[in-house]
Design a protein around this motif. Structure first.
Motif, PDB file in Angstrom:
ATOM      1  N   GLY A  62       0.841  -1.189   0.000  1.00 26.94           N
ATOM      2  CA  GLY A  62       0.000   0.000   0.000  1.00 26.94           C
ATOM      3  C   GLY A  62       0.876   1.238   0.000  1.00 26.94           C
ATOM      4  O   GLY A  62       1.897   1.285   0.678  1.00 26.94           O
ATOM      5  N   VAL A  63       0.507   2.246  -0.797  1.00 26.98           N
ATOM      6  CA  VAL A  63       1.260   3.491  -0.875  1.00 26.98           C
ATOM      7  C   VAL A  63       0.295   4.675  -0.845  1.00 26.98           C
ATOM      8  O   VAL A  63      -0.858   4.549  -1.242  1.00 26.98           O
ATOM      9  CB  VAL A  63       2.133   3.566  -2.150  1.00 26.98           C
ATOM     10  N   GLN A  64       0.772   5.814  -0.385  1.00 25.06           N
ATOM     11  CA  GLN A  64      -0.022   7.037  -0.389  1.00 25.06           C
ATOM     12  C   GLN A  64       0.184   7.746  -1.720  1.00 25.06           C
ATOM     13  O   GLN A  64       1.286   8.191  -2.026  1.00 25.06           O
ATOM     14  CB  GLN A  64       0.400   7.954   0.753  1.00 25.06           C
ATOM     15  N   THR A  65      -0.859   7.831  -2.508  1.00 26.00           N
ATOM     16  CA  THR A  65      -0.774   8.525  -3.791  1.00 26.00           C
ATOM     17  C   THR A  65      -1.053  10.009  -3.570  1.00 26.00           C
ATOM     18  O   THR A  65      -1.905  10.370  -2.760  1.00 26.00           O
ATOM     19  CB  THR A  65      -1.768   7.938  -4.809  1.00 26.00           C
ATOM     20  N   ILE A  66      -0.317  10.852  -4.287  1.00 31.92           N
ATOM     21  CA  ILE A  66      -0.434  12.302  -4.122  1.00 31.92           C
ATOM     22  C   ILE A  66      -1.116  12.929  -5.331  1.00 31.92           C
ATOM     23  O   ILE A  66      -2.040  13.723  -5.207  1.00 31.92           O
ATOM     24  CB  ILE A  66       0.954  12.930  -3.915  1.00 31.92           C
ATOM     25  N   CYS A  67      -0.632  12.583  -6.524  1.00 33.44           N
ATOM     26  CA  CYS A  67      -1.158  13.167  -7.755  1.00 33.44           C
ATOM     27  C   CYS A  67      -0.704  12.322  -8.942  1.00 33.44           C
ATOM     28  O   CYS A  67       0.040  11.361  -8.775  1.00 33.44           O
ATOM     29  CB  CYS A  67      -0.675  14.610  -7.915  1.00 33.44           C
ATOM     30  N   HIS A  68      -1.146  12.700 -10.137  1.00 35.74           N
ATOM     31  CA  HIS A  68      -0.726  11.992 -11.347  1.00 35.74           C
ATOM     32  C   HIS A  68      -0.091  12.988 -12.303  1.00 35.74           C
ATOM     33  O   HIS A  68      -0.383  14.190 -12.268  1.00 35.74           O
ATOM     34  CB  HIS A  68      -1.896  11.259 -12.009  1.00 35.74           C
ATOM     35  N   ALA A 100      -6.498   5.758  -6.452  1.00 38.32           N
ATOM     36  CA  ALA A 100      -7.809   6.401  -6.354  1.00 38.32           C
ATOM     37  C   ALA A 100      -8.194   6.978  -7.711  1.00 38.32           C
ATOM     38  O   ALA A 100      -7.341   7.519  -8.417  1.00 38.32           O
ATOM     39  CB  ALA A 100      -7.760   7.496  -5.291  1.00 38.32           C
ATOM     40  N   PRO A 101      -9.465   6.882  -8.082  1.00 32.46           N
ATOM     41  CA  PRO A 101      -9.877   7.348  -9.408  1.00 32.46           C
ATOM     42  C   PRO A 101      -9.778   8.862  -9.599  1.00 32.46           C
ATOM     43  O   PRO A 101      -9.635   9.331 -10.711  1.00 32.46           O
ATOM     44  CB  PRO A 101     -11.311   6.875  -9.536  1.00 32.46           C
ATOM     45  N   VAL A 102      -9.854   9.621  -8.533  1.00 33.00           N
ATOM     46  CA  VAL A 102      -9.808  11.083  -8.659  1.00 33.00           C
ATOM     47  C   VAL A 102      -8.606  11.609  -7.866  1.00 33.00           C
ATOM     48  O   VAL A 102      -8.645  11.654  -6.648  1.00 33.00           O
ATOM     49  CB  VAL A 102     -11.108  11.729  -8.132  1.00 33.00           C
ATOM     50  N   LEU A 103      -7.577  11.945  -8.580  1.00 25.45           N
ATOM     51  CA  LEU A 103      -6.392  12.560  -7.983  1.00 25.45           C
ATOM     52  C   LEU A 103      -6.050  13.805  -8.778  1.00 25.45           C
ATOM     53  O   LEU A 103      -6.245  13.845  -9.991  1.00 25.45           O
ATOM     54  CB  LEU A 103      -5.204  11.602  -8.029  1.00 25.45           C
ATOM     55  N   PRO A 104      -5.504  14.815  -8.113  1.00 25.93           N
ATOM     56  CA  PRO A 104      -5.134  16.017  -8.864  1.00 25.93           C
ATOM     57  C   PRO A 104      -3.951  15.765  -9.781  1.00 25.93           C
ATOM     58  O   PRO A 104      -3.162  14.842  -9.564  1.00 25.93           O
ATOM     59  CB  PRO A 104      -4.771  17.011  -7.773  1.00 25.93           C
ATOM     60  N   HIS A 105      -3.830  16.591 -10.794  1.00 25.14           N
ATOM     61  CA  HIS A 105      -2.664  16.551 -11.671  1.00 25.14           C
ATOM     62  C   HIS A 105      -1.535  17.249 -10.926  1.00 25.14           C
ATOM     63  O   HIS A 105      -1.746  18.254 -10.260  1.00 25.14           O
ATOM     64  CB  HIS A 105      -2.975  17.272 -12.992  1.00 25.14           C
ATOM     65  N   CYS A 106      -0.321  16.712 -11.024  1.00 28.55           N
ATOM     66  CA  CYS A 106       0.824  17.315 -10.322  1.00 28.55           C
ATOM     67  C   CYS A 106       1.194  18.648 -10.940  1.00 28.55           C
ATOM     68  O   CYS A 106       1.094  18.867 -12.107  1.00 28.55           O
ATOM     69  CB  CYS A 106       2.045  16.392 -10.397  1.00 28.55           C
TER      70      CYS A 106
END
Length: 106
Positions: A62-68, A100-106
């Motif tokens: 498991g990892v913490q996703t921040i953005c894409h 997650a399906p909704v992440l902000p763009h970096c």
């Protein structure tokens, strides 16, 4: 004496109720940014396999996703996820992570 106890107990229960409601509201407003590593992969210091490797990640981690963001295209896909690692930001290619399906763009 019994009246004081009843008032104190009622006040304590009211506070507990407010704390409980705050927890529910917080959970509803916050989307879980956790991602799951799908295949053995390496995370990198930028969205490219030409950048410095940071660490190896095993399936099921498991990892913490921040953005894409976009980066080096691998298997026809330029999408990478920035994750929070033990020493700062790392990047994992889209093909190796479920996020997650909704992440902000970096």
């Amino acid at each position: 004496m019994n009246t004081r106890f009843a008032v104190a107990a009622t006040g304590g229960l009211a506070v507990l109720g407010l704390v409980g409601l705050a927890g529910v509201a917080g959970a509803a407003e916050h989307t879980d940014p956790t991602g799951l590593i799908l295949a053995p992969t390496t995370s990198y210091s930028s969205p490219s396999t030409q950048s410095a490797p940071v660490r190896e990640l095993a399936p099921g981690t498991g990892v913490q996703t921040i953005c894409h963001t976009e980066g080096e295209t691998l298997t026809g896909n330029p999408n990478w996820f920035r994750i929070s690692g033990p020493h700062g930001s790392e990047y994992v290619h889209r093909s190796a992570i479920s996020a997650a399906p909704v992440l902000p763009h970096c």
